[in-house]
Write an enzyme that holds these catalytic residues in place. Structure first.
Site, PDB file in Angstrom:
ATOM      1  N   SER A   1       0.907  -1.057  -0.054  1.00  0.00           N
ATOM      2  CA  SER A   1      -0.010   0.052   0.049  1.00  0.00           C
ATOM      3  C   SER A   1       0.830   1.164   0.156  1.00  0.00           C
ATOM      4  O   SER A   1       1.880   1.153   0.475  1.00  0.00           O
ATOM      5  CB  SER A   1      -0.847  -0.014   1.166  1.00  0.00           C
TER       6      SER A   1
HETATM    7  N1  SAH Z   1       0.026  -5.251   4.000  1.00  0.00           N
HETATM    8  C1  SAH Z   1       0.950  -5.638   2.739  1.00  0.00           C
HETATM    9  C2  SAH Z   1       0.303  -5.365   1.439  1.00  0.00           C
HETATM   10  C3  SAH Z   1      -1.144  -6.308   1.567  1.00  0.00           C
HETATM   11  S1  SAH Z   1      -1.538  -6.844  -0.167  1.00  0.00           S
HETATM   12  C4  SAH Z   1       2.126  -4.971   2.689  1.00  0.00           C
HETATM   13  O1  SAH Z   1       2.607  -4.283   3.640  1.00  0.00           O
HETATM   14  O2  SAH Z   1       3.053  -5.516   1.883  1.00  0.00           O
HETATM   15  C5  SAH Z   1      -2.639  -7.812   0.318  1.00  0.00           C
HETATM   16  C6  SAH Z   1      -2.332  -9.270   0.630  1.00  0.00           C
HETATM   17  O3  SAH Z   1      -3.428 -10.037   1.185  1.00  0.00           O
HETATM   18  C7  SAH Z   1      -1.812 -10.044  -0.479  1.00  0.00           C
HETATM   19  O4  SAH Z   1      -0.380 -10.637  -0.047  1.00  0.00           O
HETATM   20  C8  SAH Z   1      -2.794 -11.066  -0.298  1.00  0.00           C
HETATM   21  O5  SAH Z   1      -2.182 -12.489  -1.107  1.00  0.00           O
HETATM   22  C9  SAH Z   1      -3.105 -11.410   0.965  1.00  0.00           C
HETATM   23  N2  SAH Z   1      -4.575 -12.134   1.000  1.00  0.00           N
HETATM   24  C10 SAH Z   1      -5.784 -12.014   0.242  1.00  0.00           C
HETATM   25  N3  SAH Z   1      -6.776 -12.699   0.874  1.00  0.00           N
HETATM   26  C11 SAH Z   1      -6.155 -13.355   2.144  1.00  0.00           C
HETATM   27  C12 SAH Z   1      -6.551 -13.938   3.007  1.00  0.00           C
HETATM   28  N4  SAH Z   1      -7.851 -14.556   2.791  1.00  0.00           N
HETATM   29  N5  SAH Z   1      -5.775 -14.623   4.008  1.00  0.00           N
HETATM   30  C13 SAH Z   1      -4.414 -13.863   4.180  1.00  0.00           C
HETATM   31  N6  SAH Z   1      -3.945 -13.147   3.064  1.00  0.00           N
HETATM   32  C14 SAH Z   1      -4.650 -12.658   2.221  1.00  0.00           C
END
Ligand code: SAH
Length: 227
Positions: free
Chosen positions: A66
């Site tokens: 993000s």
């Molecule tokens: N906070 C992160 C960015 C998140 S992007 C950072 O600082 O880099 C969103 C992430 O959520 C992705 O890696 C995706 O694979 C994960 N995601 C999506 N659905 C999910 C779920 N049900 N459980 C765990 N992770 C999930």
């Protein structure tokens, strides 16, 4: 410090000043954490020059890290004091987990894509963020083993706030989650009262990648080129 590292440090200081202080980030602990975590170490190598820009950065596997402002805003909305255990859903690069780790006693961060979970855990270990535990699993069901949590943050877009996460929130706890369609969401803060009643605030429009899973989306509706 090498000149490259100096430049990155200056870029990070500038980011804190213009993108965070210059907006509405006023929690001094959040500002300190954002000024300290080397965001460039969490973006893919070929995108390092974008690390401190005012926007999201693409990660492997169609995911994104993000925008710095959004990471800081979410952290500020959690109202952390230092002794808490925080649950993060969506480890991605591990960057936000690193920021949170500086604000609390313990971070559990859940990631569903095994390769991302492995890379993030390795990076956090190498950089010395020892109070973060990355677990590979569907975070839409939360992490009941260590519940309840005073703060939960979801860094992926949910069709609605997942019920298990509401349940795993402690009395007076805060849940920060983007809620809406896969195209756009509203960042929401849910707060549990002392007696367990939940109240909701709508904070700002945002765009996150989808939260996939049992209490999230069942299919990824994004066009193939966006995944
Ligand atoms: N906070 C992160 C960015 C998140 S992007 C950072 O600082 O880099 C969103 C992430 O959520 C992705 O890696 C995706 O694979 C994960 N995601 C999506 N659905 C999910 C779920 N049900 N459980 C765990 N992770 C999930």
């Amino acid at each position: 410090m090498s000149t490259g590292e100096e430049k990155l440090k200056h870029a990070r200081e500038r980011m804190v000043k213009t993108q965070l202080r210059g907006r509405d980030i006023i929690d001094s602990r959040v500002l300190t954490a954002m000024g300290s975590v080397p965001r460039h170490r969490f973006v893919p190598d070929d995108l390092r020059r974008q690390a401190y820009a005012d926007g999201p950065v693409r990660l492997e596997k169609g995911q994104t890290i993000s925008q710095p402002y959004i990471v800081a805003l979410m952290a500020q909305l959690l109202e952390l004091e230092g002794e808490e255990t925080v649950l993060e859903i969506g480890t991605g690069s591990g960057y936000q987990a690193a920021v949170l780790s500086m604000l609390v006693a313990k971070v559990y961060s859940l990631e569903r894509i095994p390769e991302l979970a492995r890379l993030a855990a390795e990076k956090l270990r190498v950089l010395g963020y020892e109070n973060v535990e990355v677990l590979e699993r569907d975070g839409s069901s939360g992490l009941p083993e260590h519940a309840p949590y005073p703060a939960i943050v979801v860094t992926a877009a949910a069709p609605k706030p997942p019920e298990p996460l509401k349940e795993q929130l402690a009395p007076e706890g805060r849940l920060v989650v983007p809620v809406g369609s896969q195209e756009g969401q509203m960042l929401e803060r849910w707060r549990k009262g002392k007696g367990g009643a939940l109240s909701q605030e709508r904070i700002a429009p945002v765009a996150f990648v989808p939260l996939m899973g049992e209490h999230g989306w069942k299919t990824d509706h994004r066009p193939f080129w966006a995944r």
